[in-house]
Design a protein around this motif. Structure first.
Motif, PDB file in Angstrom:
ATOM      1  N   TYR A  32       0.814  -1.212   0.000  1.00 51.87           N
ATOM      2  CA  TYR A  32       0.000   0.000   0.000  1.00 51.87           C
ATOM      3  C   TYR A  32       0.851   1.268   0.000  1.00 51.87           C
ATOM      4  O   TYR A  32       0.567   2.223  -0.724  1.00 51.87           O
ATOM      5  CB  TYR A  32      -0.933   0.013   1.210  1.00 51.87           C
ATOM      6  CG  TYR A  32      -1.590   1.361   1.428  1.00 51.87           C
ATOM      7  CD1 TYR A  32      -2.583   1.808   0.560  1.00 51.87           C
ATOM      8  CD2 TYR A  32      -1.193   2.191   2.478  1.00 51.87           C
ATOM      9  CE1 TYR A  32      -3.176   3.056   0.734  1.00 51.87           C
ATOM     10  CE2 TYR A  32      -1.781   3.435   2.656  1.00 51.87           C
ATOM     11  CZ  TYR A  32      -2.773   3.865   1.782  1.00 51.87           C
ATOM     12  OH  TYR A  32      -3.343   5.096   1.949  1.00 51.87           O
ATOM     13  N   PHE A  33       1.905   1.292   0.795  1.00 49.95           N
ATOM     14  CA  PHE A  33       2.719   2.499   0.915  1.00 49.95           C
ATOM     15  C   PHE A  33       3.471   2.791  -0.386  1.00 49.95           C
ATOM     16  O   PHE A  33       3.666   3.956  -0.756  1.00 49.95           O
ATOM     17  CB  PHE A  33       3.683   2.361   2.093  1.00 49.95           C
ATOM     18  CG  PHE A  33       2.992   2.279   3.421  1.00 49.95           C
ATOM     19  CD1 PHE A  33       2.467   3.416   4.013  1.00 49.95           C
ATOM     20  CD2 PHE A  33       2.822   1.056   4.051  1.00 49.95           C
ATOM     21  CE1 PHE A  33       1.805   3.346   5.229  1.00 49.95           C
ATOM     22  CE2 PHE A  33       2.167   0.972   5.270  1.00 49.95           C
ATOM     23  CZ  PHE A  33       1.652   2.121   5.860  1.00 49.95           C
TER      24      PHE A  33
ATOM     25  N   TYR B 293     -12.175  -4.919   1.482  1.00 50.83           N
ATOM     26  CA  TYR B 293     -12.084  -3.583   0.894  1.00 50.83           C
ATOM     27  C   TYR B 293     -11.032  -2.778   1.646  1.00 50.83           C
ATOM     28  O   TYR B 293     -11.283  -2.216   2.712  1.00 50.83           O
ATOM     29  CB  TYR B 293     -13.446  -2.898   0.917  1.00 50.83           C
ATOM     30  CG  TYR B 293     -14.423  -3.528  -0.042  1.00 50.83           C
ATOM     31  CD1 TYR B 293     -14.450  -3.156  -1.384  1.00 50.83           C
ATOM     32  CD2 TYR B 293     -15.295  -4.520   0.381  1.00 50.83           C
ATOM     33  CE1 TYR B 293     -15.326  -3.747  -2.278  1.00 50.83           C
ATOM     34  CE2 TYR B 293     -16.183  -5.121  -0.508  1.00 50.83           C
ATOM     35  CZ  TYR B 293     -16.193  -4.733  -1.839  1.00 50.83           C
ATOM     36  OH  TYR B 293     -17.053  -5.328  -2.724  1.00 50.83           O
ATOM     37  N   SER B 294      -9.848  -2.749   1.078  1.00 51.43           N
ATOM     38  CA  SER B 294      -8.701  -2.123   1.728  1.00 51.43           C
ATOM     39  C   SER B 294      -8.678  -0.622   1.467  1.00 51.43           C
ATOM     40  O   SER B 294      -9.426  -0.082   0.645  1.00 51.43           O
ATOM     41  CB  SER B 294      -7.411  -2.742   1.200  1.00 51.43           C
ATOM     42  OG  SER B 294      -7.266  -2.445  -0.181  1.00 51.43           O
ATOM     43  N   THR B 295      -7.762   0.056   2.157  1.00 55.62           N
ATOM     44  CA  THR B 295      -7.553   1.487   1.934  1.00 55.62           C
ATOM     45  C   THR B 295      -7.117   1.737   0.502  1.00 55.62           C
ATOM     46  O   THR B 295      -7.521   2.726  -0.122  1.00 55.62           O
ATOM     47  CB  THR B 295      -6.492   2.029   2.906  1.00 55.62           C
ATOM     48  OG1 THR B 295      -6.883   1.734   4.237  1.00 55.62           O
ATOM     49  CG2 THR B 295      -6.330   3.534   2.756  1.00 55.62           C
ATOM     50  N   GLY B 296      -6.311   0.823  -0.044  1.00 53.65           N
ATOM     51  CA  GLY B 296      -5.853   0.970  -1.419  1.00 53.65           C
ATOM     52  C   GLY B 296      -6.997   0.951  -2.407  1.00 53.65           C
ATOM     53  O   GLY B 296      -7.017   1.726  -3.377  1.00 53.65           O
ATOM     54  N   THR B 297      -7.985   0.080  -2.175  1.00 51.28           N
ATOM     55  CA  THR B 297      -9.149   0.016  -3.053  1.00 51.28           C
ATOM     56  C   THR B 297      -9.933   1.317  -3.017  1.00 51.28           C
ATOM     57  O   THR B 297     -10.318   1.861  -4.057  1.00 51.28           O
ATOM     58  CB  THR B 297     -10.064  -1.149  -2.643  1.00 51.28           C
ATOM     59  OG1 THR B 297      -9.350  -2.380  -2.755  1.00 51.28           O
ATOM     60  CG2 THR B 297     -11.307  -1.203  -3.515  1.00 51.28           C
ATOM     61  N   HIS B 298     -10.156   1.843  -1.831  1.00 49.11           N
ATOM     62  CA  HIS B 298     -10.877   3.110  -1.697  1.00 49.11           C
ATOM     63  C   HIS B 298     -10.099   4.255  -2.347  1.00 49.11           C
ATOM     64  O   HIS B 298     -10.697   5.157  -2.950  1.00 49.11           O
ATOM     65  CB  HIS B 298     -11.135   3.410  -0.217  1.00 49.11           C
ATOM     66  CG  HIS B 298     -12.148   2.507   0.413  1.00 49.11           C
ATOM     67  ND1 HIS B 298     -13.476   2.512   0.051  1.00 49.11           N
ATOM     68  CD2 HIS B 298     -12.028   1.546   1.377  1.00 49.11           C
ATOM     69  CE1 HIS B 298     -14.138   1.619   0.761  1.00 49.11           C
ATOM     70  NE2 HIS B 298     -13.289   1.011   1.573  1.00 49.11           N
TER      71      HIS B 298
ATOM     72  N   ASN C   1     -12.526  11.273  -8.782  1.00 49.76           N
ATOM     73  CA  ASN C   1     -12.101  12.663  -8.613  1.00 49.76           C
ATOM     74  C   ASN C   1     -11.352  13.202  -9.826  1.00 49.76           C
ATOM     75  O   ASN C   1     -11.338  14.413 -10.072  1.00 49.76           O
ATOM     76  CB  ASN C   1     -11.222  12.803  -7.373  1.00 49.76           C
ATOM     77  CG  ASN C   1     -11.987  12.563  -6.091  1.00 49.76           C
ATOM     78  OD1 ASN C   1     -13.219  12.611  -6.074  1.00 49.76           O
ATOM     79  ND2 ASN C   1     -11.267  12.294  -5.013  1.00 49.76           N
ATOM     80  N   CYS C   2     -10.699  12.311 -10.566  1.00 49.60           N
ATOM     81  CA  CYS C   2      -9.889  12.748 -11.707  1.00 49.60           C
ATOM     82  C   CYS C   2     -10.608  12.530 -13.036  1.00 49.60           C
ATOM     83  O   CYS C   2      -9.986  12.630 -14.103  1.00 49.60           O
ATOM     84  CB  CYS C   2      -8.545  12.018 -11.704  1.00 49.60           C
ATOM     85  SG  CYS C   2      -7.534  12.382 -10.240  1.00 49.60           S
TER      86      CYS C   2
ATOM     87  N   LEU D  70      -8.401  -5.167  -6.584  1.00 47.74           N
ATOM     88  CA  LEU D  70      -9.776  -5.505  -6.940  1.00 47.74           C
ATOM     89  C   LEU D  70     -10.697  -4.379  -6.483  1.00 47.74           C
ATOM     90  O   LEU D  70     -10.597  -3.926  -5.341  1.00 47.74           O
ATOM     91  CB  LEU D  70     -10.192  -6.823  -6.277  1.00 47.74           C
ATOM     92  CG  LEU D  70      -9.322  -8.040  -6.591  1.00 47.74           C
ATOM     93  CD1 LEU D  70      -9.776  -9.235  -5.746  1.00 47.74           C
ATOM     94  CD2 LEU D  70      -9.386  -8.385  -8.064  1.00 47.74           C
ATOM     95  N   LEU D  71     -11.577  -3.943  -7.375  1.00 44.26           N
ATOM     96  CA  LEU D  71     -12.497  -2.871  -7.010  1.00 44.26           C
ATOM     97  C   LEU D  71     -13.735  -3.387  -6.304  1.00 44.26           C
ATOM     98  O   LEU D  71     -14.347  -2.691  -5.512  1.00 44.26           O
ATOM     99  CB  LEU D  71     -12.915  -2.083  -8.257  1.00 44.26           C
ATOM    100  CG  LEU D  71     -11.946  -1.002  -8.745  1.00 44.26           C
ATOM    101  CD1 LEU D  71     -12.510  -0.300  -9.971  1.00 44.26           C
ATOM    102  CD2 LEU D  71     -11.648   0.011  -7.653  1.00 44.26           C
TER     103      LEU D  71
END
Length: 217
Positions: free
Chosen positions: A89-90, A132-137, A145-146, A118-119
């Motif tokens: 993640y980092f 649902y990890s922080t990376g997914t969010h 947003n983009c 995975l979304l």
């Protein structure tokens, strides 16, 4: 190239170096390339393009993404990013920082490759339910947003399997392609096709553009 491709992004090449002569023997004189070297037998990203009808200028390159401007004769310029997302993640924070640079450009932009996330549960078949990890969010946030949009899929939706048998068999969609609003307006019809797995447990993915001012595959 069997699919009449214009630009190809290869990830997890495990290649530390390649001589131009070797590359030309493989793809021919009409192709050129950029290689971000693998670290030992891990990683590596290579981008290839048809030099007779296009040019590609690298703007940023690191172990997770190669970003550049692809200019096609009489067909304008678009930004292309080839992604090989780190599972840590980092480390993925740096990937998102690189991709956010693309959000500020006005030209059509395409981001594709192995995101390694995975979304939703629909991106997986078999095995345990996804967490649902922080990376997914974070990736959900980046896409919304983009102003990026996912391209629709033709054929099987999963791009990776663990090559195991029975109840241990798992399918996942780890590879995808997203385009920005400028590209969406420029393309009349586009789709992602998942090609057959050969020497890898990942499917190659192909962005097919059917009728537009955007160019070829």
């Amino acid at each position: 190239m069997d699919h009449d491709a214009l630009f190809v992004g290869l990830v997890e090449t495990k290649i530390s170096s390649i001589h131009t002569r070797e590359f030309k023997l493989f793809l021919g004189d009409k192709w050129d390339y950029f290689l971000y070297s693998a670290e030992g037998l891990s990683g590596g990203i290579m981008t290839c393009w048809r030099n007779d009808i296009a040019s590609f200028i690298v703007k940023e390159a690191n172990s997770q993404v190669v970003i550049g401007e692809l200019s096609i004769a009489k067909n304008g310029t678009r930004c292309i990013a080839t992604v090989y997302g780190n599972k840590n993640y980092f480390m993925r924070i740096y990937l998102r920082s690189s991709l956010e640079m693309i959000a500020n450009i006005k030209n059509p932009a395409i981001i594709g490759g192995g995101f390694n996330y995975l979304l939703s549960q629909y991106d997986k078949k078999g095995g345990k339910k996804i967490i649902y990890s922080t990376g997914t969010h974070d990736m959900y946030s980046f896409i919304s947003n983009c102003d990026f949009n996912e391209v629709g899929i033709v054929g099987p939706k999963f791009t990776w399997c663990n090559n195991k048998k029975g109840k241990a068999f798992i399918f996942e969609r780890l590879d995808r392609c997203i385009i920005n609003l400028a590209a969406l307006k420029n393309i009349k019809l586009a789709a992602i096709k998942h090609l057959a797995r050969l020497a890898s447990n990942h499917c190659p993915i192909m962005l097919k553009i059917f009728s537009s001012g955007f160019g070829r595959n």
